[in-house]
Design a protein around this motif. Structure first.
Motif, PDB file in Angstrom:
ATOM      1  N   ASP A 256      64.551  52.955  50.521  1.00  0.00           N
ATOM      2  CA  ASP A 256      63.463  53.616  49.816  1.00  0.00           C
ATOM      3  C   ASP A 256      62.973  52.819  48.616  1.00  0.00           C
ATOM      4  O   ASP A 256      63.727  52.080  47.988  1.00  0.00           O
ATOM      5  CB  ASP A 256      63.913  55.000  49.338  1.00  0.00           C
ATOM      6  CG  ASP A 256      64.160  55.965  50.482  1.00  0.00           C
ATOM      7  OD1 ASP A 256      64.959  56.884  50.288  1.00  0.00           O
ATOM      8  OD2 ASP A 256      63.572  55.787  51.562  1.00  0.00           O
ATOM      9  N   PHE A 257      61.713  53.036  48.273  1.00  0.00           N
ATOM     10  CA  PHE A 257      61.134  52.446  47.076  1.00  0.00           C
ATOM     11  C   PHE A 257      61.384  53.351  45.869  1.00  0.00           C
ATOM     12  O   PHE A 257      61.522  54.571  45.998  1.00  0.00           O
ATOM     13  CB  PHE A 257      59.621  52.256  47.251  1.00  0.00           C
ATOM     14  CG  PHE A 257      59.259  51.137  48.186  1.00  0.00           C
ATOM     15  CD1 PHE A 257      59.232  49.821  47.733  1.00  0.00           C
ATOM     16  CD2 PHE A 257      58.973  51.383  49.517  1.00  0.00           C
ATOM     17  CE1 PHE A 257      58.908  48.779  48.584  1.00  0.00           C
ATOM     18  CE2 PHE A 257      58.656  50.350  50.380  1.00  0.00           C
ATOM     19  CZ  PHE A 257      58.619  49.042  49.922  1.00  0.00           C
ATOM     20  N   ALA A 258      61.417  52.726  44.694  1.00  0.00           N
ATOM     21  CA  ALA A 258      61.519  53.442  43.429  1.00  0.00           C
ATOM     22  C   ALA A 258      60.639  52.717  42.417  1.00  0.00           C
ATOM     23  O   ALA A 258      60.256  51.561  42.616  1.00  0.00           O
ATOM     24  CB  ALA A 258      62.966  53.463  42.937  1.00  0.00           C
ATOM     25  N   THR A 264      54.929  50.798  36.373  1.00  0.00           N
ATOM     26  CA  THR A 264      53.751  50.052  36.817  1.00  0.00           C
ATOM     27  C   THR A 264      53.994  49.276  38.100  1.00  0.00           C
ATOM     28  O   THR A 264      53.064  48.718  38.679  1.00  0.00           O
ATOM     29  CB  THR A 264      53.297  49.065  35.732  1.00  0.00           C
ATOM     30  OG1 THR A 264      54.356  48.139  35.457  1.00  0.00           O
ATOM     31  CG2 THR A 264      52.918  49.819  34.456  1.00  0.00           C
ATOM     32  N   LEU A 265      55.250  49.221  38.562  1.00  0.00           N
ATOM     33  CA  LEU A 265      55.610  48.547  39.806  1.00  0.00           C
ATOM     34  C   LEU A 265      56.554  49.440  40.590  1.00  0.00           C
ATOM     35  O   LEU A 265      57.207  50.330  40.032  1.00  0.00           O
ATOM     36  CB  LEU A 265      56.308  47.215  39.531  1.00  0.00           C
ATOM     37  CG  LEU A 265      55.547  46.138  38.747  1.00  0.00           C
ATOM     38  CD1 LEU A 265      56.484  44.981  38.430  1.00  0.00           C
ATOM     39  CD2 LEU A 265      54.326  45.662  39.510  1.00  0.00           C
ATOM     40  N   VAL A 266      56.622  49.194  41.912  1.00  0.00           N
ATOM     41  CA  VAL A 266      57.659  49.815  42.726  1.00  0.00           C
ATOM     42  C   VAL A 266      58.499  48.708  43.335  1.00  0.00           C
ATOM     43  O   VAL A 266      58.044  47.571  43.483  1.00  0.00           O
ATOM     44  CB  VAL A 266      57.074  50.728  43.831  1.00  0.00           C
ATOM     45  CG1 VAL A 266      56.222  51.827  43.233  1.00  0.00           C
ATOM     46  CG2 VAL A 266      56.285  49.927  44.862  1.00  0.00           C
ATOM     47  N   HIS A 267      59.741  49.048  43.666  1.00  0.00           N
ATOM     48  CA  HIS A 267      60.641  48.030  44.199  1.00  0.00           C
ATOM     49  C   HIS A 267      61.641  48.655  45.143  1.00  0.00           C
ATOM     50  O   HIS A 267      61.894  49.867  45.120  1.00  0.00           O
ATOM     51  CB  HIS A 267      61.371  47.306  43.067  1.00  0.00           C
ATOM     52  CG  HIS A 267      62.250  48.194  42.252  1.00  0.00           C
ATOM     53  ND1 HIS A 267      63.613  48.206  42.362  1.00  0.00           N
ATOM     54  CD2 HIS A 267      61.954  49.113  41.293  1.00  0.00           C
ATOM     55  CE1 HIS A 267      64.131  49.092  41.520  1.00  0.00           C
ATOM     56  NE2 HIS A 267      63.139  49.645  40.851  1.00  0.00           N
ATOM     57  N   ASP A 281      52.861  46.013  43.157  1.00  0.00           N
ATOM     58  CA  ASP A 281      52.132  46.809  42.176  1.00  0.00           C
ATOM     59  C   ASP A 281      51.661  48.098  42.835  1.00  0.00           C
ATOM     60  O   ASP A 281      51.881  48.320  44.032  1.00  0.00           O
ATOM     61  CB  ASP A 281      50.987  46.017  41.528  1.00  0.00           C
ATOM     62  CG  ASP A 281      49.858  45.656  42.490  1.00  0.00           C
ATOM     63  OD1 ASP A 281      49.735  46.296  43.560  1.00  0.00           O
ATOM     64  OD2 ASP A 281      49.073  44.741  42.165  1.00  0.00           O
ATOM     65  N   LEU A 282      51.035  48.969  42.065  1.00  0.00           N
ATOM     66  CA  LEU A 282      50.679  50.295  42.582  1.00  0.00           C
ATOM     67  C   LEU A 282      49.497  50.248  43.532  1.00  0.00           C
ATOM     68  O   LEU A 282      49.149  51.260  44.136  1.00  0.00           O
ATOM     69  CB  LEU A 282      50.396  51.255  41.423  1.00  0.00           C
ATOM     70  CG  LEU A 282      51.542  51.430  40.409  1.00  0.00           C
ATOM     71  CD1 LEU A 282      51.258  52.599  39.488  1.00  0.00           C
ATOM     72  CD2 LEU A 282      52.890  51.591  41.107  1.00  0.00           C
ATOM     73  N   GLN A 283      48.895  49.074  43.694  1.00  0.00           N
ATOM     74  CA  GLN A 283      47.833  48.880  44.674  1.00  0.00           C
ATOM     75  C   GLN A 283      48.367  48.229  45.949  1.00  0.00           C
ATOM     76  O   GLN A 283      47.592  47.886  46.849  1.00  0.00           O
ATOM     77  CB  GLN A 283      46.712  48.010  44.083  1.00  0.00           C
ATOM     78  CG  GLN A 283      45.858  48.715  43.045  1.00  0.00           C
ATOM     79  CD  GLN A 283      46.611  48.938  41.740  1.00  0.00           C
ATOM     80  OE1 GLN A 283      47.240  48.012  41.211  1.00  0.00           O
ATOM     81  NE2 GLN A 283      46.557  50.160  41.216  1.00  0.00           N
ATOM     82  N   ALA A 287      54.350  41.584  43.944  1.00  0.00           N
ATOM     83  CA  ALA A 287      54.421  41.268  42.523  1.00  0.00           C
ATOM     84  C   ALA A 287      55.691  40.485  42.234  1.00  0.00           C
ATOM     85  O   ALA A 287      56.682  40.571  42.968  1.00  0.00           O
ATOM     86  CB  ALA A 287      54.393  42.552  41.689  1.00  0.00           C
ATOM     87  N   ALA A 288      55.648  39.734  41.160  1.00  0.00           N
ATOM     88  CA  ALA A 288      56.828  38.983  40.729  1.00  0.00           C
ATOM     89  C   ALA A 288      57.855  39.928  40.118  1.00  0.00           C
ATOM     90  O   ALA A 288      57.508  40.998  39.600  1.00  0.00           O
ATOM     91  CB  ALA A 288      56.417  37.926  39.709  1.00  0.00           C
ATOM     92  N   VAL A 289      59.100  39.512  40.168  1.00  0.00           N
ATOM     93  CA  VAL A 289      60.164  40.287  39.520  1.00  0.00           C
ATOM     94  C   VAL A 289      59.939  40.247  38.019  1.00  0.00           C
ATOM     95  O   VAL A 289      59.774  39.170  37.440  1.00  0.00           O
ATOM     96  CB  VAL A 289      61.546  39.715  39.861  1.00  0.00           C
ATOM     97  CG1 VAL A 289      62.647  40.503  39.155  1.00  0.00           C
ATOM     98  CG2 VAL A 289      61.778  39.711  41.364  1.00  0.00           C
TER      99      VAL A 289
END
Length: 406
Positions: A256-258, A264-267, A281-283, A287-289
């Protein structure tokens, strides 16, 4: 309980978590068990908690003040119940409360397939006690402890429920365009990230038999993830945007993502390949760590400290010493070793909630007889928050905690 039983419990416990187990998790469980024989832990004592009407002003070691409203849990800095396991009454420390906990069991069907089923204990803000529920396939509590986001039994689900924890009633359903099987709140509670799947990630299949070492086999999870992506849901408006993610080769059936610490980011974690996390990113763009999360490990639940300076590390003990690392978030260098097994959540910038085993029996099966502790950077002080983890009639299996800000 023999070693095989303990390994079986540990594997099931990890399987029920938000993220998957490392590829070598079974070997690590047994290896760490061997290393921990005979270790000792600083004796634990329950700290006195001052109750003040209205808000509590707590001086911080780093300067400044933490003004915390009474809210759901009251204004006591530490609320501990060291004789309760699973807990019946609210547990909290600093900014963080035990919002819920869950146990899981595998149900085998007549055709040989199966299902992992969860039982939750969720905090009732009125009684300040944990209410048992089997109504939901997934439940996660929002910051503030008054609302939970839930999924119905059949997943992937077509809607998300917002559950009023005082009334135990769903106040609103939010429809989603892709089937959801996992949920997580943003740090401020304004958004949800809903992980979408093509099929139930908790389904078990007889074709994937698992031998836990006790001579019996159980149906196992799929070897390949059916994860399709994630949706970012605005809780207030109900609007959501779904983003496809196809990079699932290095993940478990459930991965799952969190949200990251900024919201501002999910991972989500990955299993191998040297890259600890996938970030978007939310779009939905890769994205970079983030710089201060480079040394975060997906299997260490506590993650980044509230001030962003420290990151929870892995087991760091040796010989007869049990310890877990806290590292500098920017450099990854060791800051301190704390007398615990696993770091779960930050109570504030200096204190963490952790699992710790029995100080007198921290070898063999004692490693798995652990309890919630409060530990502090720069100190050997240990505060017992719960009794040692065990199953009960209401909660079959060892319970796994979920924390949120109160």
């Amino acid at each position: 309980m023999n070693v095989d039983d303990m390994l079986k419990d540990a594997l099931r416990e990890q399987a029920d978590g938000v993220g998957p187990a490392p590829a070598d998790f079974a070997d690590r469980v047994l290896s760490v068990r061997r290393k921990r024989r005979g270790r000792t832990v600083v004796g634990a004592a329950v700290a006195a908690a001052a109750v003040v009407a209205g808000a509590l002003v707590v001086p911080q070691i780093g300067g400044g003040e933490d003004v915390r409203p009474a809210g759901v849990t009251g204004s006591a800095d530490v609320i501990a119940h060291p004789r309760q396991s699973p807990p019946r009454d609210v547990i909290a420390a600093g900014r963080t409360a035990l919002a819920s906990f869950s146990t899981s069991k595998e149900v085998v069907f007549k055709n040989g397939d199966g299902q992992r089923v969860r039982t939750y204990g969720v905090l009732d803000p009125t009684t300040k006690r944990y209410r048992r529920t089997t109504d939901w396939s997934w439940l996660t509590v929002a910051p503030g402890l008054r609302t939970a986001a839930v999924l119905e039994k059949k997943v992937p689900a077509e809607r998300i429920g917002l559950l009023d924890l005082a009334t135990n009633k769903v106040t609103r359903w939010i429809p989603v365009e892709e089937g959801v099987a996992g949920l997580a709140y943003s740090p401020d509670g304004s958004k949800l990230v809903a992980t979408t799947y093509a099929k139930d990630p908790d389904a078990l299949y007889k074709r994937n038999k698992v031998d836990y070492g006790d001579g019996k086999t159980m149906p196992g999870a799929d070897f390949e993830s059916s994860r399709t992506g994630f949706a970012v849901v605005d809780v207030k408006s109900g609007r959501s945007d779904w983003h496809e993610v196809t990079e699932n080769e290095d993940t478990n059936a459930r991965q799952d993502f969190a949200f990251d610490s900024t919201g501002t980011l999910v991972h989500a974690g990955v299993m191998t390949g040297g890259v600890p996390e996938q970030y978007f990113d939310l779009q939905g763009r890769k994205a970079a760590v983030p710089a201060n999360e480079r040394f975060a490990q997906w299997f260490v639940q506590a993650g980044l400290s509230p001030d962003g300076k420290h990151v929870a590390g892995d087991f760091a003990g040796s010989g007869k010493t049990i310890a877990v690392a806290v590292n500098d978030a920017r450099t990854g260098k060791l800051v301190d070793k704390l007398p615990a097994q696993q770091l779960l959540a930050w109570a504030d910038d200096k204190r963490l909630i952790a699992w710790g085993c029995d100080p007198e029996k921290c070898g063999g099966k004692g490693e798995f007889r652990n309890q919630l502790l409060l530990v502090t950077i720069g100190s050997d002080k240990v505060v017992q928050l719960s009794d040692f983890r065990k199953a009960s009639a209401d909660y079959p299996g060892r319970w796994s905690p979920e924390f949120t800000t109160r």
